[in-house]
Design an enzyme around this catalytic site. Structure first.
Site, PDB file in Angstrom:
ATOM      1  N   ARG A  72      -5.874   0.074   2.782  1.00  0.00           N
ATOM      2  CA  ARG A  72      -6.363   1.183   3.596  1.00  0.00           C
ATOM      3  C   ARG A  72      -7.891   1.185   3.596  1.00  0.00           C
ATOM      4  NH1 ARG A  72      -5.981   5.310   1.282  1.00  0.00           N
ATOM      5  NH2 ARG A  72      -4.837   4.694  -0.579  1.00  0.00           N
ATOM      6  N   TYR A 200      -2.450  -3.171   8.655  1.00  0.00           N
ATOM      7  CA  TYR A 200      -2.036  -2.890   7.280  1.00  0.00           C
ATOM      8  C   TYR A 200      -1.286  -1.554   7.151  1.00  0.00           C
ATOM      9  CZ  TYR A 200      -1.914  -1.375   2.539  1.00  0.00           C
ATOM     10  OH  TYR A 200      -1.444  -0.888   1.346  1.00  0.00           O
ATOM     11  N   GLY A 201      -0.259  -1.547   6.342  1.00  0.00           N
ATOM     12  CA  GLY A 201       0.572  -0.389   5.965  1.00  0.00           C
ATOM     13  C   GLY A 201       0.059   0.966   6.405  1.00  0.00           C
ATOM     14  N   GLY A 202      -0.631   1.638   5.502  1.00  0.00           N
ATOM     15  CA  GLY A 202      -1.071   3.007   5.738  1.00  0.00           C
ATOM     16  C   GLY A 202      -1.937   3.176   6.982  1.00  0.00           C
ATOM     17  N   LYS A 209       1.286   7.633   6.064  1.00  0.00           N
ATOM     18  CA  LYS A 209       0.180   8.477   5.611  1.00  0.00           C
ATOM     19  C   LYS A 209      -0.388   9.325   6.758  1.00  0.00           C
ATOM     20  CE  LYS A 209       0.657   7.377   1.355  1.00  0.00           C
ATOM     21  NZ  LYS A 209       0.592   6.102   0.819  1.00  0.00           N
ATOM     22  N   HIS A 229       1.686  13.691  -1.628  1.00  0.00           N
ATOM     23  CA  HIS A 229       1.752  12.272  -2.014  1.00  0.00           C
ATOM     24  C   HIS A 229       2.509  12.189  -3.347  1.00  0.00           C
ATOM     25  CE1 HIS A 229      -0.719   8.336  -2.891  1.00  0.00           C
ATOM     26  NE2 HIS A 229       0.407   8.058  -2.270  1.00  0.00           N
ATOM     27  N   SER A 251      -2.763   6.375  -5.363  1.00  0.00           N
ATOM     28  CA  SER A 251      -2.255   5.086  -4.907  1.00  0.00           C
ATOM     29  C   SER A 251      -2.314   4.043  -6.019  1.00  0.00           C
ATOM     30  CB  SER A 251      -3.080   4.619  -3.709  1.00  0.00           C
ATOM     31  OG  SER A 251      -2.994   5.584  -2.683  1.00  0.00           O
ATOM     32  N   CYS A 253      -0.766   4.015  -8.854  1.00  0.00           N
ATOM     33  CA  CYS A 253      -0.853   4.607 -10.189  1.00  0.00           C
ATOM     34  C   CYS A 253       0.512   5.005 -10.752  1.00  0.00           C
ATOM     35  CB  CYS A 253      -1.794   5.799 -10.177  1.00  0.00           C
ATOM     36  SG  CYS A 253      -3.513   5.288  -9.961  1.00  0.00           S
ATOM     37  N   LYS A 255       3.866   5.777  -9.052  1.00  0.00           N
ATOM     38  CA  LYS A 255       4.942   6.575  -8.459  1.00  0.00           C
ATOM     39  C   LYS A 255       6.234   5.771  -8.309  1.00  0.00           C
ATOM     40  CE  LYS A 255       2.554   7.803  -4.834  1.00  0.00           C
ATOM     41  NZ  LYS A 255       1.335   7.094  -5.285  1.00  0.00           N
ATOM     42  N   THR A 256       6.124   4.587  -7.667  1.00  0.00           N
ATOM     43  CA  THR A 256       7.334   3.781  -7.461  1.00  0.00           C
ATOM     44  C   THR A 256       8.009   3.502  -8.798  1.00  0.00           C
ATOM     45  OG1 THR A 256       6.294   2.767  -5.546  1.00  0.00           O
ATOM     46  CG2 THR A 256       8.210   1.632  -6.452  1.00  0.00           C
ATOM     47  N   ASP A 278       7.001   7.995  -2.641  1.00  0.00           N
ATOM     48  CA  ASP A 278       5.616   8.103  -2.166  1.00  0.00           C
ATOM     49  C   ASP A 278       5.263   9.448  -1.535  1.00  0.00           C
ATOM     50  OD1 ASP A 278       3.118   6.609  -1.919  1.00  0.00           O
ATOM     51  OD2 ASP A 278       3.437   6.624   0.246  1.00  0.00           O
ATOM     52  N   ARG A 369       2.399  -6.232  -1.098  1.00  0.00           N
ATOM     53  CA  ARG A 369       3.438  -5.191  -1.024  1.00  0.00           C
ATOM     54  C   ARG A 369       4.784  -5.758  -0.601  1.00  0.00           C
ATOM     55  NH1 ARG A 369       1.811   0.544  -1.805  1.00  0.00           N
ATOM     56  NH2 ARG A 369      -0.361   0.306  -2.376  1.00  0.00           N
ATOM     57  N   ASN A 496       8.324   6.148 -20.261  1.00  0.00           N
ATOM     58  CA  ASN A 496       7.791   7.423 -19.754  1.00  0.00           C
ATOM     59  C   ASN A 496       8.861   8.509 -19.733  1.00  0.00           C
ATOM     60  OD1 ASN A 496       5.237   6.336 -19.435  1.00  0.00           O
ATOM     61  ND2 ASN A 496       5.616   5.709 -17.311  1.00  0.00           N
TER      62      ASN A 496
HETATM   63  P1  GTP Z   1       1.292   3.551  -3.911  1.00  0.00           P
HETATM   64  O1  GTP Z   1       2.452   2.872  -3.267  1.00  0.00           O
HETATM   65  O2  GTP Z   1      -0.004   2.837  -3.666  1.00  0.00           O
HETATM   66  O3  GTP Z   1       1.170   4.998  -3.549  1.00  0.00           O
HETATM   67  O4  GTP Z   1       1.442   3.400  -5.493  1.00  0.00           O
HETATM   68  P2  GTP Z   1       2.421   3.932  -6.637  1.00  0.00           P
HETATM   69  O5  GTP Z   1       1.874   5.195  -7.197  1.00  0.00           O
HETATM   70  O6  GTP Z   1       3.830   3.939  -6.186  1.00  0.00           O
HETATM   71  O7  GTP Z   1       2.206   2.826  -7.780  1.00  0.00           O
HETATM   72  P3  GTP Z   1       3.223   1.807  -8.461  1.00  0.00           P
HETATM   73  O8  GTP Z   1       4.381   2.483  -9.130  1.00  0.00           O
HETATM   74  O9  GTP Z   1       3.548   0.761  -7.480  1.00  0.00           O
HETATM   75  O10 GTP Z   1       2.314   1.201  -9.615  1.00  0.00           O
HETATM   76  C1  GTP Z   1       1.109   0.522  -9.385  1.00  0.00           C
HETATM   77  C2  GTP Z   1       0.751  -0.349 -10.551  1.00  0.00           C
HETATM   78  O11 GTP Z   1       0.700   0.386 -11.768  1.00  0.00           O
HETATM   79  C3  GTP Z   1       1.750  -1.476 -10.764  1.00  0.00           C
HETATM   80  O12 GTP Z   1       1.042  -2.669 -11.014  1.00  0.00           O
HETATM   81  C4  GTP Z   1       2.523  -1.042 -11.976  1.00  0.00           C
HETATM   82  O13 GTP Z   1       2.997  -2.134 -12.720  1.00  0.00           O
HETATM   83  C5  GTP Z   1       1.508  -0.218 -12.767  1.00  0.00           C
HETATM   84  N1  GTP Z   1       2.189   0.852 -13.552  1.00  0.00           N
HETATM   85  C6  GTP Z   1       3.133   1.711 -13.100  1.00  0.00           C
HETATM   86  N2  GTP Z   1       3.578   2.522 -14.095  1.00  0.00           N
HETATM   87  C7  GTP Z   1       2.886   2.164 -15.207  1.00  0.00           C
HETATM   88  C8  GTP Z   1       2.893   2.644 -16.558  1.00  0.00           C
HETATM   89  O14 GTP Z   1       3.636   3.546 -16.948  1.00  0.00           O
HETATM   90  N3  GTP Z   1       2.031   2.033 -17.426  1.00  0.00           N
HETATM   91  C9  GTP Z   1       1.200   1.017 -17.034  1.00  0.00           C
HETATM   92  N4  GTP Z   1       0.392   0.492 -17.947  1.00  0.00           N
HETATM   93  N5  GTP Z   1       1.174   0.541 -15.763  1.00  0.00           N
HETATM   94  C10 GTP Z   1       2.003   1.103 -14.862  1.00  0.00           C
HETATM   95  C1  SPV Z   2      -0.953   4.119  -0.784  1.00  0.00           C
HETATM   96  O1  SPV Z   2      -2.019   3.488  -0.633  1.00  0.00           O
HETATM   97  O2  SPV Z   2      -0.913   5.228  -1.369  1.00  0.00           O
HETATM   98  C2  SPV Z   2       0.329   3.542  -0.310  1.00  0.00           C
HETATM   99  C3  SPV Z   2       0.279   2.382   0.554  1.00  0.00           C
HETATM  100  O3  SPV Z   2       1.371   4.089  -0.613  1.00  0.00           O
HETATM  101  S1  SPV Z   2      -0.192   2.785   2.192  1.00  0.00           S
HETATM  102  O4  SPV Z   2       1.018   2.952   2.983  1.00  0.00           O
HETATM  103  O5  SPV Z   2      -0.956   1.669   2.703  1.00  0.00           O
HETATM  104  O6  SPV Z   2      -0.957   3.997   2.215  1.00  0.00           O
HETATM  105 MN    MN Z   3       1.038   6.044  -1.600  1.00  0.00          MN
END
Ligand code: GTP
Ligand code: SPV
Ligand code: MN
Length: 587
Positions: A72, A200-202, A209, A229, A251, A253, A255-256, A278, A369, A496
């Site tokens: 983004r 790109y995505g977002g 978004k 979010h 982002s 951090c 969530k997934t 998300d 992604r 967690n």
């Molecule tokens: P967006 O799709 O961008 O909104 O991101 P998201 O918040 O869904 O993040 P996601 O779960 O994909 O995690 C992003 C990165 O953080 C990945 O590389 C994960 O491996 C890492 N991560 C997720 N949870 C943890 C955790 O509990 N500890 C650590 N050290 N890393 C984590």
């Molecule tokens: C984010 O950046 O928080 C995402 C990916 O979940 S995007 O759809 O590109 O915003």
């Molecule tokens: Mn997101």
């Protein structure tokens, strides 16, 4: 021109866009499997998609973006309104006239020689009164294929639009992909999005978004709900009781990962149910509780870091019917990214299509992604299709902070919880262009996504405290504390759940001795979080759960400076919280 819909407004808009952009062909998407397969064949022929190993990864494809178009672009994202003050210092503003003029000049004739796709979509379960529809017009087949996975796209969405009338208009073209001619424009007063110059995505999947958060938050404020979010996860205890939690992390951090975590070995009988990873649309119910729906139907998830020890649920859903963007490919034609296996396989092709060598940087782009239907996730629950949503027990805010923020704390009440959300800070990640690892304010993980003045948004959040009786309790977590050598203090991922158990215990309120009140909120007592089976560094829990008063005094100053940007819009209740915390830290 041909008439394709009973909705006059939609037909007129499509006709206008045809005149402006001059495509060779116009295709109204019905969302069928055969339409998807035809698009895939066309993209394979054009080189937009590359087929991956059909034995190990049937119907999986790789898309390589233009290397300048992999995340983004917040500095090119604008909210265009009558009054600049309405968007606040948290957004880039342009006048409606200037915004339209700037992009319409770029849209002029931009689809010559190309097909224009009309993509009706529904955000949320098709039969939910809380869902909202939109139509994206795009010249990118890749966007169409992604929208089909990420939303309820096609005929049924168009039917809903024809029945209800209203829809968000989203105009998108990849343009020439030059960052100099890239704009992501939002016109909330007109329920309109215009995005050009990015695939790109977002920036390009406009339901996500742009619609569900930037325009969504604007509509939510007007109508008395919240567009956030946030992931939505159900946590089932061995007694079969399910608690739903919504969590906002910036982002990339976590969530997934939290949405589909697998309980640790020691937690027999616990189950995790994924509702969303998300975005959450949250509405007050008649019982004074808050109910959340996931407006999306798929995951656009971060690939790097997804491995069998971190997120096995995600890994298992990625071996068929998945679109990968900017990952590396092994010589067997399988997708690869950092964190999938160690050491990196020999002979790979990197995300730019070049031979990969040890030492030549990451093989997959750090923001590479996957796009996959939520139905492919083993923990996905049918509750995600529930028209009224799932009731929330807790709301969790969080950030990625190597220092300061403890593993978890609970806010003292709703008002303090809103303060905790409004004062979130987090290290920047590869999800947006710019420097990575810099701490910035990211209130409610919405800095890039709140479509109006943050101070007004916090007032909107605060107003819930006066109106509703059974609100979720609010918490703050930080999975990312590091020791002085840069190692994570907390194991994270499935573990967690140990922290989430404390969160649920606190909401139930049965145990009066599992927390200590501090200036920043309730913290777990040292043995309140179950650490059985973990091999933590000596003193780690103590470090994760202490409040360093001097460091927090400094933080209070930084939050005060930040709030000052919002001038007279700033809700005084939040400044009051800051004063209270400062006072208690002195004591
Ligand atoms: P967006 O799709 O961008 O909104 O991101 P998201 O918040 O869904 O993040 P996601 O779960 O994909 O995690 C992003 C990165 O953080 C990945 O590389 C994960 O491996 C890492 N991560 C997720 N949870 C943890 C955790 O509990 N500890 C650590 N050290 N890393 C984590
Ligand atoms: C984010 O950046 O928080 C995402 C990916 O979940 S995007 O759809 O590109 O915003
Ligand atoms: Mn997101």
């Amino acid at each position: 021109m041909m008439i394709n819909t009973k909705n006059r407004e939609l037909q007129t808009w499509v006709d206008q866009v045809v005149k402006l952009t001059k495509p060779d062909k116009v295709h109204w998407c019905d969302g069928s499997q055969s339409e998807f397969e035809t698009l895939v064949q066309e993209m394979l022929a054009a080189g937009t998609l590359i087929e991956l190993n059909e034995k190990t990864h049937p119907r999986c494809y790789l898309h390589r973006s233009n290397p300048t178009d992999v995340a983004r672009t917040e500095h090119l994202t604008f909210i265009c309104t009558k009054n600049q003050e309405d968007v606040g210092p948290n957004n880039n503003w342009m006048s409606i006239e200037e915004g339209n003029k700037k992009v319409d000049a770029l849209f002029e004739g931009c689809m010559r020689g190309r097909t224009m796709y009309v993509v009706p979509y529904c955000m949320g379960p098709i039969d939910s009164p809380l869902s909202r529809c939109g139509v994206e017009i795009t010249d990118s087949a890749y966007v169409v294929a992604n929208m089909r996975i990420m939303t309820r796209m096609g005929r049924q969405a168009l039917d809903r639009i024809e029945k209800n009338g209203s829809f968000v208009r989203g105009l998108h073209s990849t343009g020439d992909l030059s960052p100099d001619r890239r704009f992501i424009m939002h016109f909330p007063e007109d329920l309109m999005i215009k995005s050009i110059g990015s695939g790109y995505g977002g920036n390009a999947l406009l339901g996500k978004k742009c619609h569900a958060l930037r325009l969504g938050s604007w509509q939510a404020r007007k109508e008395g709900w919240l567009a956030e979010h946030m992931l939505i996860v159900g946590v089932e205890n061995p007694q079969g009781e399910v608690h739903y939690i919504a969590a906002a992390f910036p982002s990339a951090c976590g969530k997934t990962n939290l949405a589909m975590m697998i309980p640790p070995e020691s937690h027999k009988g616990w189950k995790i149910w994924t509702v969303g990873d998300d975005i959450a649309w949250i509405h007050p119910g008649e019982d004074g509780r808050l109910y959340a729906i996931n407006p999306e139907a798929g995951f656009f998830g971060v690939a790097p870091g997804t491995g069998k020890n971190t997120n096995p649920n995600a890994l298992a859903m990625l071996n068929h019917d998945t679109i990968f963007t900017n990952v590396a490919v092994t010589k067997d034609g399988t997708p690869w990214w950092e964190g999938l296996s160690k050491p990196a396989p020999e002979g790979m092709t990197d995300w730019q299509g070049k031979p990969h060598h040890a030492g030549s940087g990451p093989a997959a782009h750090p923001n590479s992604r996957f796009t996959v239907s939520a139905k492919q996730c083993a923990s996905y629950t049918t509750k995600a299709e529930e028209p009224k949503g799932v009731p929330l027990t807790a709301i969790v805010f969080g950030g990625r902070r190597r220092e300061l923020a403890p593993l978890v704390f609970q806010s003292l009440d709703w008002k303090h919880g809103v303060f905790a959300g409004a004062s979130v800070a987090s290290e920047t990640t590869a999800a947006a262009t710019g420097k990575v690892g810099v701490v910035r304010r990211d209130p409610m993980a919405m800095q890039p996504f709140c479509g109006y003045n943050f101070a007004d948004y916090w007032s909107h959040w605060l107003s819930f405290g006066d109106k509703y009786k059974n609100l979720p309790k609010i918490f703050h977590v930080n999975w990312f504390r590091q020791d002085k050598d840069g190692a994570f203090l907390w194991p994270g991922f499935g573990d967690n759940l140990r922290v989430i158990r404390w969160v649920i215990d606190r909401c139930k309120g049965d145990d009066k001795n599992n927390a200590t009140r501090t200036a920043i909120g309730y913290l777990p007592t040292e043995d309140a979080i179950d650490t059985k089976g973990l091999s933590l560094a000596p003193g780690a829990m103590h470090e994760l759960l202490q409040v360093d008063k001097d460091a927090w005094k400094h933080e209070v100053g930084a939050i005060r400076d930040y709030f000052a940007h919002y001038g007279s819009h700033m809700p005084k209740e939040l400044v009051g919280e800051l004063d209270r915390i400062e006072r208690e830290l002195q004591g």
